[in-house]
Write an enzyme that holds these catalytic residues in place. Structure first.
Site, PDB file in Angstrom:
ATOM      1  N   ILE A  23     108.910  51.051  37.755  1.00  0.00           N
ATOM      2  CA  ILE A  23     109.534  50.543  38.986  1.00  0.00           C
ATOM      3  C   ILE A  23     109.708  49.039  38.793  1.00  0.00           C
ATOM      4  CG2 ILE A  23     107.291  50.329  40.162  1.00  0.00           C
ATOM      5  CD1 ILE A  23     108.779  50.924  42.822  1.00  0.00           C
ATOM      6  N   ALA A  24     110.883  48.546  39.090  1.00  0.00           N
ATOM      7  CA  ALA A  24     111.123  47.106  38.933  1.00  0.00           C
ATOM      8  C   ALA A  24     112.293  46.687  39.808  1.00  0.00           C
ATOM      9  CB  ALA A  24     111.425  46.757  37.475  1.00  0.00           C
ATOM     10  N   GLU A  31      99.973  54.013  36.026  1.00  0.00           N
ATOM     11  CA  GLU A  31      99.200  52.964  35.369  1.00  0.00           C
ATOM     12  C   GLU A  31      99.849  51.626  35.672  1.00  0.00           C
ATOM     13  OE1 GLU A  31     100.264  55.473  33.030  1.00  0.00           O
ATOM     14  OE2 GLU A  31      98.367  56.576  32.949  1.00  0.00           O
ATOM     15  N   ASN A  75      98.380  42.728  37.116  1.00  0.00           N
ATOM     16  CA  ASN A  75      99.590  42.793  37.960  1.00  0.00           C
ATOM     17  C   ASN A  75      99.210  42.996  39.433  1.00  0.00           C
ATOM     18  OD1 ASN A  75     102.117  43.144  39.051  1.00  0.00           O
ATOM     19  ND2 ASN A  75     102.826  44.576  37.472  1.00  0.00           N
ATOM     20  N   TYR A 106     101.076  49.294  45.644  1.00  0.00           N
ATOM     21  CA  TYR A 106     100.568  50.663  45.492  1.00  0.00           C
ATOM     22  C   TYR A 106      99.433  50.944  46.484  1.00  0.00           C
ATOM     23  CZ  TYR A 106     103.161  50.227  41.086  1.00  0.00           C
ATOM     24  OH  TYR A 106     104.132  50.009  40.151  1.00  0.00           O
TER      25      TYR A 106
HETATM   26  C1  LIG Z   1     106.231  45.079  41.855  1.00  0.00           C
HETATM   27  C2  LIG Z   1     107.652  44.907  42.347  1.00  0.00           C
HETATM   28  C3  LIG Z   1     108.447  46.181  42.019  1.00  0.00           C
HETATM   29  C4  LIG Z   1     107.633  44.714  43.883  1.00  0.00           C
HETATM   30  O1  LIG Z   1     108.969  44.671  44.349  1.00  0.00           O
HETATM   31  P1  LIG Z   1     109.411  43.734  45.575  1.00  0.00           P
HETATM   32  O2  LIG Z   1     110.747  44.157  46.002  1.00  0.00           O
HETATM   33  O3  LIG Z   1     109.239  42.301  45.219  1.00  0.00           O
HETATM   34  O4  LIG Z   1     108.297  44.102  46.646  1.00  0.00           O
HETATM   35  P2  LIG Z   1     108.493  44.210  48.230  1.00  0.00           P
HETATM   36  O5  LIG Z   1     109.216  43.020  48.742  1.00  0.00           O
HETATM   37  O6  LIG Z   1     109.036  45.545  48.554  1.00  0.00           O
HETATM   38  O7  LIG Z   1     106.968  44.114  48.711  1.00  0.00           O
HETATM   39  C5  LIG Z   1     106.251  45.283  49.069  1.00  0.00           C
HETATM   40  C6  LIG Z   1     104.774  45.042  48.931  1.00  0.00           C
HETATM   41  O8  LIG Z   1     104.435  44.764  47.574  1.00  0.00           O
HETATM   42  C7  LIG Z   1     103.369  43.805  47.528  1.00  0.00           C
HETATM   43  N1  LIG Z   1     103.882  42.578  46.927  1.00  0.00           N
HETATM   44  C8  LIG Z   1     105.143  42.396  46.467  1.00  0.00           C
HETATM   45  N2  LIG Z   1     105.249  41.151  45.942  1.00  0.00           N
HETATM   46  C9  LIG Z   1     104.038  40.565  46.051  1.00  0.00           C
HETATM   47  C10 LIG Z   1     103.512  39.300  45.672  1.00  0.00           C
HETATM   48  N3  LIG Z   1     104.273  38.374  45.070  1.00  0.00           N
HETATM   49  N4  LIG Z   1     102.213  39.033  45.923  1.00  0.00           N
HETATM   50  C11 LIG Z   1     101.440  39.958  46.516  1.00  0.00           C
HETATM   51  N5  LIG Z   1     101.885  41.188  46.924  1.00  0.00           N
HETATM   52  C12 LIG Z   1     103.160  41.479  46.686  1.00  0.00           C
HETATM   53  C13 LIG Z   1     102.961  43.582  48.982  1.00  0.00           C
HETATM   54  O9  LIG Z   1     102.004  44.561  49.315  1.00  0.00           O
HETATM   55  C14 LIG Z   1     104.261  43.854  49.720  1.00  0.00           C
HETATM   56  O10 LIG Z   1     104.059  44.252  51.045  1.00  0.00           O
HETATM   57  P3  LIG Z   1     103.807  43.103  52.183  1.00  0.00           P
HETATM   58  O11 LIG Z   1     105.001  42.208  52.106  1.00  0.00           O
HETATM   59  O12 LIG Z   1     103.720  43.902  53.456  1.00  0.00           O
HETATM   60  O13 LIG Z   1     102.550  42.413  51.815  1.00  0.00           O
HETATM   61  C15 LIG Z   1     108.324  43.653  41.722  1.00  0.00           C
HETATM   62  O14 LIG Z   1     107.460  42.553  41.904  1.00  0.00           O
HETATM   63  C16 LIG Z   1     108.646  43.782  40.245  1.00  0.00           C
HETATM   64  O15 LIG Z   1     109.727  44.253  39.878  1.00  0.00           O
HETATM   65  N6  LIG Z   1     107.736  43.351  39.376  1.00  0.00           N
HETATM   66  C17 LIG Z   1     107.969  43.380  37.901  1.00  0.00           C
HETATM   67  C18 LIG Z   1     107.895  44.783  37.383  1.00  0.00           C
HETATM   68  C19 LIG Z   1     106.532  45.390  37.657  1.00  0.00           C
HETATM   69  O16 LIG Z   1     105.502  44.743  37.505  1.00  0.00           O
HETATM   70  N7  LIG Z   1     106.539  46.673  38.036  1.00  0.00           N
HETATM   71  C20 LIG Z   1     105.327  47.412  38.257  1.00  0.00           C
HETATM   72  C21 LIG Z   1     104.920  48.090  37.002  1.00  0.00           C
HETATM   73  S1  LIG Z   1     103.453  49.065  37.223  1.00  0.00           S
END
Ligand SMILES: CC(C)(COP(=O)(O)OP(=O)(O)OC[C@H]1O[C@@H](n2cnc3c(N)ncnc32)[C@H](O)[C@@H]1OP(=O)(O)O)[C@@H](O)C(=O)NCCC(=O)NCCS
Length: 219
Positions: free
Chosen positions: A109-110, A143, A148, A155
């Protein structure tokens, strides 16, 4: 910006790989994605798209009720997928899962770094949870790198709990993986929690549209 999700197709792979290269150090090949997408019996891959105008209604006048019962109906109401969406809507995120026996394993997921923090990751995770219901999975697992924290927080919000580690799981830097599992997803308790999270996410996405928040990060 309106965000919606669609099944990933082979045409999406170049955009997906672009996002992947900005998100992970060990990207998948195009052939790996093709193989996954074609394995419809046990894999589901989704893309998130952004549009400055509301996505067109679901084909068939709003979509027929899915066999997921209440969860599917909530999802259909909150997160309209748009099979007929304009092809110009860019992919801004993606995710996928495999069914292994009874459990759905989130494989990836990204979100495009420019679109992070707007609820797109959460929208994708909801799409994957719906896919898990559709595949009749009992629980979800994944995983994640022990470092991270942002992904782990996402999650945990959706009921995943740490259940051990896989030492040196990541080949690029030898980092450990944290293994996470949900509880059973077909219980009334989990479904009630999911409904509430979806209500909150929907309100957040609606607010962003109403506030005309920037479509991408400006800082
Ligand atoms: C992880 C990832 C998919 C989250 O996507 P996102 O669109 O930024 O996340 P959202 O805006 O939907 O946030 C949803 C929740 O994620 C968590 N979250 C997202 N970004 C965060 C940050 N920078 N710090 C802490 N929590 C965070 C929070 O719980 C948030 O909910 P909240 O706003 O109510 O606290 C994104 O950061 C990403 O693509 N990361 C790189 C790839 C990766 O690490 N994937 C996971 C592999 S296991």
């Amino acid at each position: 910006m309106y965000y919606f999700i669609e099944p990933m197709t082979e045409d999406d792979i170049p955009e997906v790989q672009q996002i992947e290269s900005q998100s992970f150090t060990t990207p998948w090949s195009a052939n790996t994605y093709k193989r996954e997408i074609r394995n419809a019996a046990s894999c589901r891959y989704l893309v998130a798209r952004g549009s400055t105008t509301p996505p067109p209604p679901r084909a068939g006048g709003g979509g027929s009720p899915r066999r997921l019962g209440i969860i599917g109906q909530i999802a259909a109401a909150l997160f309209p997928s748009a099979p007929g969406a304009a092809p110009s809507c860019p992919a801004i995120g993606y995710g996928g899962l495999w069914l292994t026996v009874d459990d759905a394993h989130v494989t990836t997921i990204a979100v495009d770094p420019q679109y992070r923090g707007f609820g797109v990751g959460e929208l994708l995770l909801n799409g994957l949870i719906d896919a898990a219901y559709e595949l009749r999975a009992k629980m979800l697992t994944l995983e994640v790198r022990v470092s991270n924290a942002s992904a782990q927080r996402l999650y945990i919000k959706y009921g995943f709990q740490p259940a051990g580690t896989r030492p040196r799981y990541y080949t690029d830097n030898g980092e450990d993986a944290l293994i996470m599992w949900t509880e059973a997803i077909d219980t009334p308790e989990y479904q009630a929690r999911l409904s509430e999270l979806r209500r909150l996410l929907y309100a957040r996405l609606q607010r962003q549209v109403a506030d005309k928040r920037p479509a991408v990060r400006v800082s």
